[in-house]
Design an enzyme around this catalytic site. Structure first.
Site, PDB file in Angstrom:
ATOM      1  N   ARG A  26      54.596  47.753  52.412  1.00  0.00           N
ATOM      2  CA  ARG A  26      54.479  46.820  51.294  1.00  0.00           C
ATOM      3  C   ARG A  26      55.160  45.466  51.502  1.00  0.00           C
ATOM      4  NH1 ARG A  26      55.070  50.334  45.820  1.00  0.00           N
ATOM      5  NH2 ARG A  26      53.595  48.835  45.017  1.00  0.00           N
ATOM      6  N   ASP A  42      46.821  54.141  41.726  1.00  0.00           N
ATOM      7  CA  ASP A  42      47.836  54.743  40.857  1.00  0.00           C
ATOM      8  C   ASP A  42      47.334  55.992  40.126  1.00  0.00           C
ATOM      9  OD1 ASP A  42      49.681  52.899  41.651  1.00  0.00           O
ATOM     10  OD2 ASP A  42      49.671  51.711  39.822  1.00  0.00           O
ATOM     11  N   LYS A  54      53.451  49.303  31.749  1.00  0.00           N
ATOM     12  CA  LYS A  54      54.565  48.884  32.604  1.00  0.00           C
ATOM     13  C   LYS A  54      54.141  47.728  33.509  1.00  0.00           C
ATOM     14  CE  LYS A  54      55.506  51.243  36.535  1.00  0.00           C
ATOM     15  NZ  LYS A  54      55.529  50.327  37.696  1.00  0.00           N
ATOM     16  N   ASN A  55      52.992  47.870  34.164  1.00  0.00           N
ATOM     17  CA  ASN A  55      52.604  46.871  35.158  1.00  0.00           C
ATOM     18  C   ASN A  55      52.117  45.560  34.540  1.00  0.00           C
ATOM     19  OD1 ASN A  55      53.346  48.592  37.145  1.00  0.00           O
ATOM     20  ND2 ASN A  55      51.283  49.049  37.880  1.00  0.00           N
ATOM     21  N   CYS A  74      59.394  51.139  51.283  1.00  0.00           N
ATOM     22  CA  CYS A  74      59.518  52.026  50.134  1.00  0.00           C
ATOM     23  C   CYS A  74      58.708  53.264  50.446  1.00  0.00           C
ATOM     24  CB  CYS A  74      59.081  51.352  48.845  1.00  0.00           C
ATOM     25  SG  CYS A  74      57.357  51.501  48.497  1.00  0.00           S
ATOM     26  N   ARG A  97      60.721  55.979  35.581  1.00  0.00           N
ATOM     27  CA  ARG A  97      60.416  54.569  35.858  1.00  0.00           C
ATOM     28  C   ARG A  97      59.117  54.160  35.163  1.00  0.00           C
ATOM     29  NH1 ARG A  97      59.271  53.558  41.528  1.00  0.00           N
ATOM     30  NH2 ARG A  97      58.670  51.621  40.532  1.00  0.00           N
TER      31      ARG A  97
HETATM   32  C1  UD1 Z   1      50.779  46.736  42.167  1.00  0.00           C
HETATM   33  C2  UD1 Z   1      51.227  47.743  41.138  1.00  0.00           C
HETATM   34  C3  UD1 Z   1      51.219  49.154  41.739  1.00  0.00           C
HETATM   35  C4  UD1 Z   1      49.832  49.463  42.330  1.00  0.00           C
HETATM   36  C5  UD1 Z   1      49.388  48.352  43.281  1.00  0.00           C
HETATM   37  C6  UD1 Z   1      47.963  48.520  43.766  1.00  0.00           C
HETATM   38  C7  UD1 Z   1      52.757  46.456  39.766  1.00  0.00           C
HETATM   39  C8  UD1 Z   1      54.149  46.201  39.338  1.00  0.00           C
HETATM   40  N1  UD1 Z   1      52.563  47.396  40.700  1.00  0.00           N
HETATM   41  O1  UD1 Z   1      51.718  46.788  43.237  1.00  0.00           O
HETATM   42  O2  UD1 Z   1      51.520  50.080  40.694  1.00  0.00           O
HETATM   43  O3  UD1 Z   1      49.904  50.675  43.046  1.00  0.00           O
HETATM   44  O4  UD1 Z   1      49.482  47.063  42.631  1.00  0.00           O
HETATM   45  O5  UD1 Z   1      47.095  48.571  42.697  1.00  0.00           O
HETATM   46  O6  UD1 Z   1      51.821  45.875  39.248  1.00  0.00           O
HETATM   47  N2  UD1 Z   1      50.250  43.519  50.714  1.00  0.00           N
HETATM   48  C9  UD1 Z   1      50.584  42.810  51.855  1.00  0.00           C
HETATM   49  N3  UD1 Z   1      51.236  41.615  51.713  1.00  0.00           N
HETATM   50  C10 UD1 Z   1      51.576  41.092  50.485  1.00  0.00           C
HETATM   51  C11 UD1 Z   1      51.221  41.830  49.327  1.00  0.00           C
HETATM   52  C12 UD1 Z   1      50.560  43.033  49.469  1.00  0.00           C
HETATM   53  O7  UD1 Z   1      50.308  43.233  52.976  1.00  0.00           O
HETATM   54  O8  UD1 Z   1      52.173  40.009  50.428  1.00  0.00           O
HETATM   55  C13 UD1 Z   1      49.520  44.812  50.830  1.00  0.00           C
HETATM   56  C14 UD1 Z   1      50.338  46.000  50.356  1.00  0.00           C
HETATM   57  O9  UD1 Z   1      51.169  46.484  51.379  1.00  0.00           O
HETATM   58  C15 UD1 Z   1      49.250  46.977  49.952  1.00  0.00           C
HETATM   59  C16 UD1 Z   1      48.155  46.062  49.404  1.00  0.00           C
HETATM   60  O10 UD1 Z   1      48.424  44.772  49.943  1.00  0.00           O
HETATM   61  O11 UD1 Z   1      48.760  47.659  51.081  1.00  0.00           O
HETATM   62  C17 UD1 Z   1      48.091  45.970  47.896  1.00  0.00           C
HETATM   63  O12 UD1 Z   1      49.388  45.756  47.389  1.00  0.00           O
HETATM   64  P1  UD1 Z   1      49.684  44.977  46.027  1.00  0.00           P
HETATM   65  O13 UD1 Z   1      48.432  44.834  45.238  1.00  0.00           O
HETATM   66  O14 UD1 Z   1      50.452  43.750  46.333  1.00  0.00           O
HETATM   67  O15 UD1 Z   1      50.633  46.006  45.294  1.00  0.00           O
HETATM   68  P2  UD1 Z   1      51.774  45.609  44.291  1.00  0.00           P
HETATM   69  O16 UD1 Z   1      51.400  44.331  43.632  1.00  0.00           O
HETATM   70  O17 UD1 Z   1      53.092  45.711  44.950  1.00  0.00           O
END
Ligand code: UD1
Length: 417
Positions: A122, A305, A22-23, A117, A397
Site C-alpha cells: 500500500r 472490502d 467510516k471511509n 500493513c 476500527r
Molecule cells: C481505500 C479504503 C479501503 C479499501 C480501498 C480499496 C479508505 C479509508 N480506505 O483504501 O477500505 O479497501 O480503498 O477500495 O477509504 N496504490 C498505490 N499507490 C498509491 C495509492 C494506492 O500503489 O499511491 C495501490 C494500493 O497499494 C492498492 C490500490 O492502489 O493496491 C488501491 O488502493 P487505494 O484505493 O489507494 O486504497 P486506500 O485508499 O488506501
C-alpha cells in the site's frame, strides 16, 4: 485484549440501523483542515479509526467537540501544527488524508509514511506525484513526507491506478489551488462523492465526482458547513452476508442499496430474496445458499472490502466458488482462520477456490485485519458450538457496536475482556 465469543447456529432476524460510513467520515473530517470556520457533522460513527482521526486533528490545533450520539463539530481556526506522527499513521493508514489539505491551506505538511500493513504494501506514491504536479516541493526523509508550497496551482493529473484516498487527497488539495485541476482515472467510489458534496457545501467548485474525471476550480478560501455522513455500504453488506449465511430474515434501516448493486446481485445469485426500500433493505435467505464466484475491482465493481465476507458465506454454500482479489496482493489471510472452522479453501496466487462444506465447527480464531474479522464473525455465527475470535480491536476500527447490533438480531454473542 478483547475477544468475541459467539455461540453459532441462530438465524438472524429483526431490524437494525446502519451507522455512518467510516471511509466517508475519515476524509470528510480532514476537510476541516481546509477552512478556519467550523464544520458541523452528523451521522459520524463512533469508531476507533474516527477517534484516532479526531486525536490527530486535535494535535494539529483543530477544535474537536462531540455533539450528541453521532454529531461532531470541527473548528480548523486554530490549526498550528501540520504534523502527523508515525505513532498516529501506523495505526491508521487513512491519516495520509491530512497531507493534501495541510499543504493546500498552510503551505506545509510533515506526514509519516504509512509503511507496510497486513493486507499488502500500500504505497502513497500517487498522492505524492499528484501534489508535485500541483507545484508542491516534496522530500521524503526519515520515514516522513515533507511537503511545501506557497500556493498550489491547478494541474492535470492522471493516476497510474485507481486510488480512493489518493483521489480524495488530491481533490481536497485542489480546492484551494490557483486555477483548474483535472484528476483523470479518479476513483468513482460513493465515499469520494460524499466528500465532494461536503466540499461543495463549503464553497468548493467541483464537477464530475463519481466519474473517472473530476474537475476542480480552485477558490481562495472555503467556509463552514453542515454535512450528514452517508450510510456505511460495507457495514450494510456485512450484515446482509451475516443474515444470508445464517438463513435469516433481516431489515437494515438508515441505509441504501443505491451503492451496493454488485453486492446485492451476488446475494441474489446465491438465492437470497432482497427487497429494496427508500432507506432500508430487507434480505430473506434461502434454506441453503448457492456458491457465487466473484472478482474484486474498483467501484462500481465488487468491493475488495466485501471479499472476506463472501468467502465466509461460500464456505457453507452449495457448490464451488472462485474468488479473485485484484486490489490488494495479500488479502486472503482469513482463509487459514476459516479453515480452522472446517472450511475447504485453496489459495492459488490471487485466486481462492472455496468448496462449500455441509457445516462449520466452532474454534478459536484470530482476526488479522478489519474485513477479515468480519468474515470470522459471519463464520462463527453459522458454526456449530462456540467460536472465540481473538484480536477484535481490528473489528472495533470499523464496526460500531457490533455485539449490540448482532444481539438485537438474535445472535448469541458477547465480548470477553
Ligand atoms: C481505500 C479504503 C479501503 C479499501 C480501498 C480499496 C479508505 C479509508 N480506505 O483504501 O477500505 O479497501 O480503498 O477500495 O477509504 N496504490 C498505490 N499507490 C498509491 C495509492 C494506492 O500503489 O499511491 C495501490 C494500493 O497499494 C492498492 C490500490 O492502489 O493496491 C488501491 O488502493 P487505494 O484505493 O489507494 O486504497 P486506500 O485508499 O488506501
Amino acid at each position: 485484549m478483547d475477544k468475541l465469543l459467539i455461540q453459532g447456529g441462530t438465524a438472524l432476524s429483526g431490524e437494525v440501523a446502519i451507522s455512518g460510513a467510516k471511509n466517508a467520515a475519515l476524509p470528510i473530517l480532514c476537510a476541516s483542515l481546509l477552512t478556519a470556520e467550523p464544520l458541523h457533522f452528523t451521522n459520524v460513527p463512533r469508531l476507533k479509526d474516527i477517534s484516532t482521526m479526531m486525536r490527530l486533528l486535535g494535535d494539529m490545533g483543530v477544535g474537536v467537540t462531540l455533539d450528541g450520539i453521532d454529531g461532531l463539530v470541527l473548528d480548523g481556526g486554530g490549526l498550528n501544527n501540520p504534523v502527523a506522527s508515525y505513532e498516529m499513521v501506523k495505526t491508521m493508514r487513512a491519516a495520509i488524508l491530512v497531507l493534501g489539505p495541510l499543504v493546500a491551506r498552510g503551505g506545509e505538511a510533515r506526514v509519516s509514511l504509512p509503511g507496510g500493513c497486513a493486507i499488502g504494501a500500500r504505497p502513497v506514491d500517487q498522492h505524492i506525484k499528484g501534489l508535485q504536479a500541483m507545484g508542491a516541493e516534496i522530500t521524503v526523509e526519515q520515514g516522513y513526507v515533507h511537503a511545501k508550497a506557497t500556493r498550489l496551482r491547478g494541474a492535470r493529473i492522471c493516476t497510474d491506478m485507481v486510488t480512493v484516498t489518493g483521489t480524495e487527497n488530491l481533490m481536497m488539495a485542489a480546492c484551494l489551488a490557483d486555477g483548474e485541476t483535472i484528476i483523470e482515472n479518479a476513483a468513482r467510489e460513493p465515499e469520494v462523492v460524499d466528500l465532494a458534496n461536503c466540499l461543495v457545501s463549503m464553497g468548493a467548485r467541483i464537477s464530475g465526482a463519481g466519474t473517472a474525471v473530476i474537475r476542480i476550480q480552485g477558490v481562495d478560501q472555503l467556509h463552514g458547513a453542515t454535512h450528514a455522513i452517508m450510510p456505511d455500504r460495507i457495514e450494510t453488506g456485512t450484515y446482509l452476508c451475516a443474515a444470508a449465511a445464517t438463513g435469516g430474515d433481516v431489515r437494515l434501516l438508515k441505509t441504501s442499496a443505491a451503492y451496493l448493486d454488485a453486492v446485492v446481485d451476488k446475494l441474489m445469485d446465491a438465492g437470497c430474496e432482497i427487497t429494496v426500500e427508500r432507506d432500508a433493505i430487507r434480505l430473506v435467505a434461502p434454506p441453503r445458499l448457492k456458491a457465487v464466484s466473484l472478482r474484486t475491482a474498483p467501484y462500481p465493481a465488487f468491493p475488495t472490502d466485501m471479499q472476506a465476507q463472501f468467502m465466509a458465506i461460500n464456505c457453507i454454500a452449495d457448490g464451488v466458488a472462485t474468488i479473485r482479489e485484484t486490489i490488494f496482493e495479500n488479502r486472503f489471510m482469513h482463509a487459514n482462520e476459516l479453515a480452522r472452522l472446517g472450511a475447504d479453501i485453496q489459495i492459488e496466487g490471487s485466486n481462492a477456490i472455496v468448496r462449500g462444506v455441509d457445516h462449520l465447527e466452532g474454534a478459536t480464531v484470530m482476526a488479522t485485519d478489519l474485513r477479515a474479522s468480519a468474515s470470522l464473525v459471519i463464520a462463527g455465527l453459522v458454526a456449530r458450538g462456540e467460536t472465540l475470535i481473538d484480536r477484535i480491536y481490528h473489528l472495533d476500527r470499523g464496526y460500531e457496536h457490533i455485539e449490540e447490533k448482532l444481539s438485537k438480531l438474535g445472535a448469541l454473542v458477547r465480548r470477553v475482556h
